[in-house]
Structure formats: C-alpha cells, structure tokens
Write a protein that holds these residues in place. Structure first.
Motif, PDB file in Angstrom:
ATOM      1  N   LYS A  42      -3.586   3.383   1.931  1.00 52.94           N
ATOM      2  CA  LYS A  42      -4.189   2.092   1.579  1.00 52.94           C
ATOM      3  C   LYS A  42      -3.856   1.713   0.139  1.00 52.94           C
ATOM      4  CE  LYS A  42      -8.737  -0.189   1.647  1.00 52.94           C
ATOM      5  NZ  LYS A  42      -9.447  -0.045   0.360  1.00 52.94           N
ATOM      6  N   LEU A  45      -0.279   0.571  -0.147  1.00 51.59           N
ATOM      7  CA  LEU A  45      -0.141  -0.785   0.405  1.00 51.59           C
ATOM      8  C   LEU A  45      -0.650  -1.831  -0.581  1.00 51.59           C
ATOM      9  CD1 LEU A  45      -1.308  -0.033   4.033  1.00 51.59           C
ATOM     10  CD2 LEU A  45       0.897  -1.087   3.453  1.00 51.59           C
ATOM     11  N   CYS A  50       5.807  -0.261   1.021  1.00 49.72           N
ATOM     12  CA  CYS A  50       5.974  -0.263   2.458  1.00 49.72           C
ATOM     13  C   CYS A  50       5.531   1.139   2.898  1.00 49.72           C
ATOM     14  CB  CYS A  50       7.453  -0.517   2.720  1.00 49.72           C
ATOM     15  SG  CYS A  50       7.880  -0.584   4.402  1.00 49.72           S
ATOM     16  N   VAL A  51       4.567   1.230   3.809  1.00 49.67           N
ATOM     17  CA  VAL A  51       3.934   2.521   4.092  1.00 49.67           C
ATOM     18  C   VAL A  51       4.033   2.896   5.561  1.00 49.67           C
ATOM     19  CG1 VAL A  51       1.739   3.796   4.063  1.00 49.67           C
ATOM     20  CG2 VAL A  51       2.298   2.243   2.173  1.00 49.67           C
ATOM     21  N   GLY A  65      -1.507  -3.059   7.819  1.00 53.01           N
ATOM     22  CA  GLY A  65      -0.223  -3.221   7.145  1.00 53.01           C
ATOM     23  C   GLY A  65       0.643  -1.981   7.172  1.00 53.01           C
ATOM     24  N   ALA A  66       0.047  -0.818   7.476  1.00 49.35           N
ATOM     25  CA  ALA A  66       0.855   0.407   7.552  1.00 49.35           C
ATOM     26  C   ALA A  66       1.520   0.495   8.921  1.00 49.35           C
ATOM     27  CB  ALA A  66      -0.028   1.634   7.328  1.00 49.35           C
TER      28      ALA A  66
END
Ligand code: C5P
Length: 219
Positions: A42, A45, A50-51, A65-66
């Motif tokens: 987290k 991000l 970019c995870v 978003g991961a």
C-alpha cells in the motif's frame, strides 16, 4: 505521504503465510496475518510505484491498484516469484514462508489410529536466498522474525541471502509481530548501519522501509 518518489519503480512484495497441506483437510502454517506485507504494498502504491503482491492466504483485503496473485504453498509462491522477479526493481519479501512441507500429501483424510503419528517433512525452497543469487542490481529486502538473538540472526540472514536490507522483528515484544497493527523493528543494511525504530503502525514501518530502500537505490 512522500508524494511520488516511487514513480516509475516496480516493486514486488510477498506477504502472508504459506499453507502446506497434510491431507485434504489439514495443513501446516503459521500466524502471519499479511498486515505488514500489505502495508508495504500500500505504501509503495501511495508513492507512485507499480506493485505486484504475491500473497499467501490471509483475511485482509489487498490495497487497490496492486496486481495480486494469490498462492497457497511455498512452492507456488516460489514459482510465481521466480517467474516474475525479472520485471522488478525492488523486491520486499515479507511472507512468512513455511520452511518445510510434507514429503507426501495424503490423498485421503488421515484417520486417527495409534498414540503417535509421524509426519515426514522436506525443506521448501528459500525464495529470498535464491533471489539473492540472481538479483543483479535489484534491491532485495527481507524480514527476520525472531524470538531469540534478534540482531545476530538478522545479520546472518542478510549476508547469507545476499539482501540489501533486513527488517529485524522481535516477535516476542508486545506491540510487535503477528496479527497486531503495530510493529517494533530494526532496519539493518548491507553496510552494517542500523536504524532502531520505535513502536509504529505497520503503515509507518512500511514507509520507513521504503525511505531506506530509496536511499540505497540512489546511493
Ligand atoms: O530464514 P528465514 O525464513 O527466517 O528468512 C526470512 C526471510 O526470508 C523473509 O524475508 C522471508 O520472506 C524469506 N523467505 C523466503 N523463502 C523461504 C523462507 C524465507 O523468501 N523459504
């Protein structure tokens, strides 16, 4: 919040426990909640990275978003990480990977019979150690959850797995380790320098880790 200092960087995070089956209904695992690893994902991000999060079975939601890949066993986590690490600049291995798995998994539920039952275990691949051999210029960060000789054990792991930094975590301390929302850690770098952090939220610890990773990366 450090705005976007991870913009353009790709971060791979492992998190959670692994689960090693014994038979169709039983497994060997540990108390990892995934909170620390998810907090690292987290934080990265939030800072523009970019995870990818490779996670064992946990009861918390991944950060939006991961890219999330769910695995169960250490061998699955190993395979996923080894096939994807090449794309990443920074690898943070927070997962509490089981050191051993059952030599053979029973196809049917094991019935209760004698007074003793012996399970034969074989060693799992050490993902961090393997990455240490092939990492090149990638930054590799590991965790060392200990109940004894915290600094000695952590320093040995840092060196033997060729990590750039290790997060030493005394899991016997109140406010640290498995399940809780806070952690008390020491960050040890390859150059021998050490930062002792006070009790902090896991989010706070995650950001401090990322601060130090960036300072290693930028020399
Ligand atoms: O040797 P130990 O398991 O204590 O090392 C902990 C570090 O190594 C953690 O960063 C953990 O994620 C990683 N590890 C791993 N694969 C294993 C065992 C540990 O990636 N099989």
């Amino acid at each position: 919040n450090k705005s976007n200092d991870y913009e353009g960087l790709k971060v791979l995070v492992t998190a959670g426990p692994t689960r090693e089956p014994i038979d169709p209904v039983r497994y060997i695992s540990n108390h990892s909640s995934g909170k620390m690893g998810y907090a690292v994902a987290k934080a990265a991000l939030e800072r523009g990275a970019c995870v990818k999060l490779v996670t064992g079975p946990v009861n918390i939601a991944p950060p939006p978003g991961a890219e999330v890949v769910c695995v169960t066993t250490a061998v699955e986590m190993h395979n996923e990480v080894m096939k994807s690490y090449g794309d990443f600049d920074i690898i943070v291995m927070v997962a509490a990977v089981a050191d051993y798995r059952c030599a053979s998994v029973a196809e049917r539920k094991i019935k209760k019979s004698g007074e003793k039952l012996t399970l034969e275990l074989v060693k799992n691949p050490d993902i961090a150690a393997e990455l240490g051999k092939v990492k090149g210029s990638r930054i590799l960060v590991g965790f060392s959850a200990e109940t004894d000789n915290l600094l000695e054990n952590a320093a040995l792991k840092l060196a033997s797995k060729n990590m750039d930094m290790i997060v030493a975590n005394d899991v016997t301390m109140e406010g640290a380790g498995f399940g809780v929302d806070t952690n008390i850690v020491k960050l040890i770098k390859r150059d021998g320098s050490r930062i002792d952090l006070p009790v902090m939220s896991k989010e706070g610890v995650a950001h401090r880790i990322l601060d130090e990773v960036l300072s290693i990366k930028n020399g």
